[in-house]
Design an enzyme around this catalytic site. Structure first.
Site, PDB file in Angstrom:
ATOM      1  N   GLU A 159       0.834  -1.204   0.000  1.00 23.84           N
ATOM      2  CA  GLU A 159       0.000   0.000   0.000  1.00 23.84           C
ATOM      3  C   GLU A 159       0.872   1.258   0.000  1.00 23.84           C
ATOM      4  O   GLU A 159       1.822   1.361   0.759  1.00 23.84           O
ATOM      5  CB  GLU A 159      -0.893  -0.010   1.244  1.00 23.84           C
ATOM      6  CG  GLU A 159      -1.820   1.191   1.368  1.00 23.84           C
ATOM      7  CD  GLU A 159      -2.623   1.170   2.656  1.00 23.84           C
ATOM      8  OE1 GLU A 159      -3.625   1.898   2.751  1.00 23.84           O
ATOM      9  OE2 GLU A 159      -2.243   0.421   3.592  1.00 23.84           O
TER      10      GLU A 159
ATOM     11  N   LYS B 281      -9.862   1.915  -3.320  1.00 28.69           N
ATOM     12  CA  LYS B 281     -10.390   1.424  -2.044  1.00 28.69           C
ATOM     13  C   LYS B 281     -11.815   1.917  -1.826  1.00 28.69           C
ATOM     14  O   LYS B 281     -12.103   3.113  -1.907  1.00 28.69           O
ATOM     15  CB  LYS B 281      -9.480   1.877  -0.893  1.00 28.69           C
ATOM     16  CG  LYS B 281      -9.835   1.235   0.442  1.00 28.69           C
ATOM     17  CD  LYS B 281      -8.815   1.602   1.506  1.00 28.69           C
ATOM     18  CE  LYS B 281      -9.115   0.893   2.822  1.00 28.69           C
ATOM     19  NZ  LYS B 281      -8.162   1.267   3.883  1.00 28.69           N
TER      20      LYS B 281
ATOM     21  N   CYS C 107      -5.725  -2.983   2.812  1.00 28.80           N
ATOM     22  CA  CYS C 107      -5.537  -2.838   4.262  1.00 28.80           C
ATOM     23  C   CYS C 107      -6.756  -3.297   5.059  1.00 28.80           C
ATOM     24  O   CYS C 107      -7.091  -4.472   5.110  1.00 28.80           O
ATOM     25  CB  CYS C 107      -5.151  -1.387   4.575  1.00 28.80           C
ATOM     26  SG  CYS C 107      -4.574  -1.137   6.270  1.00 28.80           S
TER      27      CYS C 107
END
Length: 490
Positions: free
Chosen positions: A258, A314, A366
């Site tokens: 990330e 995301k 994440c």
């Protein structure tokens, strides 16, 4: 009758139960303590008023989140530029606020149910409380009771009903165990059934496909505090360039974590293109990156170069970390509310898988990996699952190890490999049975590589999701409901 002599003894037992629950998760993995924690909460509950029951639930939740989410302090203090007193206060506020997800259901349970078939209704309540915590106010499905069972005899239930089914069986074991201690010997039979039936279930519901690319995961181990500085950007580019050049020619897919390069995609492209050009012609490179669109919106994204189609933005953002609730009121009050890159926009729903190296890749960035339904939706259209993360925010705490454990459960639930690339650990490749096959040491600049198989077929959980377990939990609560108006103190 098995009960506590005074309400305060029950409150103390609830604090102990919260601490015991934390010990069921990584790195401790004492999963067998889960039913004991539930039993401590169940004992004598119907001797309490609804208000007392709520206080018991709140004590449990406070202890659970204060111990199990202690890594929040590291993020706030070490990387949020917040002093110790304020960091302790904010971490405590986080724990006591989340504890309301147990206080309110316990109040409602005691207010609207009676002792009839309480061992069923209490187990159903526990699942209901976890479901509410998963979805209300953006959700926080961390420390779900069932997440501890990726290595327990119940693990084979994960591909059938997911984490909430594991929670339900754990809670039922706890309440039935209390009934057994009350000399209700019949409780031994359902306890045995709950733990023996999983042993007869298939270990794997999916099969290997034909594609089996070799994947390399790079772990830069870059310091978070200097990451977004000019020096940090140069260091990141040099580190990941060097790690990529070290990979052998048989690597089909290279993955960076990330926001591996702490810069916008437009700035990073010259560096990425130069590095990708050093790879074999048919290989692919995936990396986490910050995107900025023409309207000035920011996205936490995964993009690819080379043999790649598509990208991912995301979808489920972290409050306070990636966006600030009540932005106009809170921003600027303390440094923690002004972290770098804390004003992201959410990506679109139902994004198509990334296609790279012959794989359809379902991506979760994440925090997204802890949401069972979100990951199942990704898995339904994918051959493998990818999660990129930056757990540097949590230092040498238990948080990253808990994060890995939940990623393992997502692999088991969906019968898919999970490829997990992180900045400083835990970088790992997890097989469809939830076993870590390859793992990098934490806090080292290194890489790992392994063959990853595309998986075909869907588990029952991937097909149907959690709703059958939610329905079962609701049905278990129903027999305990008091249908006539009763008089009870708050």
């Amino acid at each position: 009758m098995l009960s506590y002599s005074r309400p305060w003894v029950g409150y103390l037992a609830a604090l102990v139960a919260g601490g015991l629950t934390t010990l069921t998760f990584s790195p401790f993995e004492l999963w067998w303590l889960g039913p004991i924690a539930v039993g401590l909460m169940y004992i004598g509950l119907h001797d309490l008023t609804p208000g007392q029951a709520a206080l018991r639930g709140w004590c449990y939740g406070t202890a659970l989140f204060a111990t199990g989410s202690s890594w929040i302090y590291v993020s706030i203090h070490d990387y949020g530029y917040t002093g110790v007193p304020l960091a302790v206060f904010l971490t405590g506020l986080f724990a006591v606020t989340l504890a309301l997800f147990y206080a309110v259901p316990f109040w409602a349970y005691r207010r609207f149910t009676g002792p009839r078939l309480a061992f069923l209704s209490f187990a159903g309540l526990w699942v209901a409380a976890e479901v509410l915590r998963t979805y209300l106010f953006t959700g926080f499905p961390w420390l779900l009771l069932g997440s501890a069972h990726v290595d327990s005899p119940l693990a084979s239930l994960a591909p059938v009903g997911g984490v909430y089914l594991l929670t339900l069986i754990t809670a039922l074991t706890g309440t039935l165990g209390v009934e057994f201690l009350r000399r209700r010997w019949w409780a031994a039979l359902p306890i045995a059934a709950l733990w023996l039936i999983p042993l007869a279930l298939p270990q794997q519901w999916t099969t290997q496909g034909s594609a089996s690319p070799r994947v390399a995961l790079l772990q830069g181990n870059l310091p978070q505090l200097m990451k977004w500085s000019a020096e940090g950007q140069r260091n990141a580019a040099n580190t990941y360039s060097a790690l990529t050049r070290e990979q052998s020619d048989d690597i089909d897919l290279v993955i960076w974590p990330e926001t591996a390069l702490p810069m916008f995609q437009q700035q990073a492209m010259p560096v990425l293109e130069r590095i990708q050009a050093t790879l074999p012609p048919e290989s692919a490179l995936l990396t986490g990156i910050v995107q900025r669109d023409s309207q000035g919106r920011y996205y936490n994204a995964v993009i690819g170069l080379g043999n790649v189609e598509g990208d991912y933005r995301k979808e489920h953002l972290v409050p306070f970390g990636e966006y600030l609730p009540l932005d106009s009121l809170l921003r600027g009050i303390i440094n923690f509310f002004d972290l770098p890159m804390s004003d992201f926009s959410a990506g679109a729903l139902d994004q198509a898988p990334i296609q790279a190296a012959g794989l359809r890749i379902g991506t979760a960035i994440c925090y997204e990996i802890i949401y069972p339904e979100l990951v199942a939706n990704r898995a339904a259209d994918a051959d493998v699952l990818l999660t990129v993360s930056n757990d540097t925010w949590f230092g040498d705490s238990i948080g990253p190890l808990q994060h890995l454990q939940m990623a393992r459960l997502r692999a088991l639930e969906n019968g898919r490999y999970v490829i997990r690339a992180t900045n400083n650990g835990v970088t790992a490749i997890i097989d469809p049975l939830g076993e870590v096959t390859t793992r990098a040491p934490r806090f080292e600049t290194t890489s790992i590589s392994a063959e990853v198989w595309a998986m075909e077929g869907l588990t029952p959980f991937t097909r149907i999701g959690s709703w059958p377990t939610w329905l079962l939990a609701a049905l278990l609560i129903v027999p305990g409901l008091r249908w006539q108006r009763s008089r009870s103190r708050f």
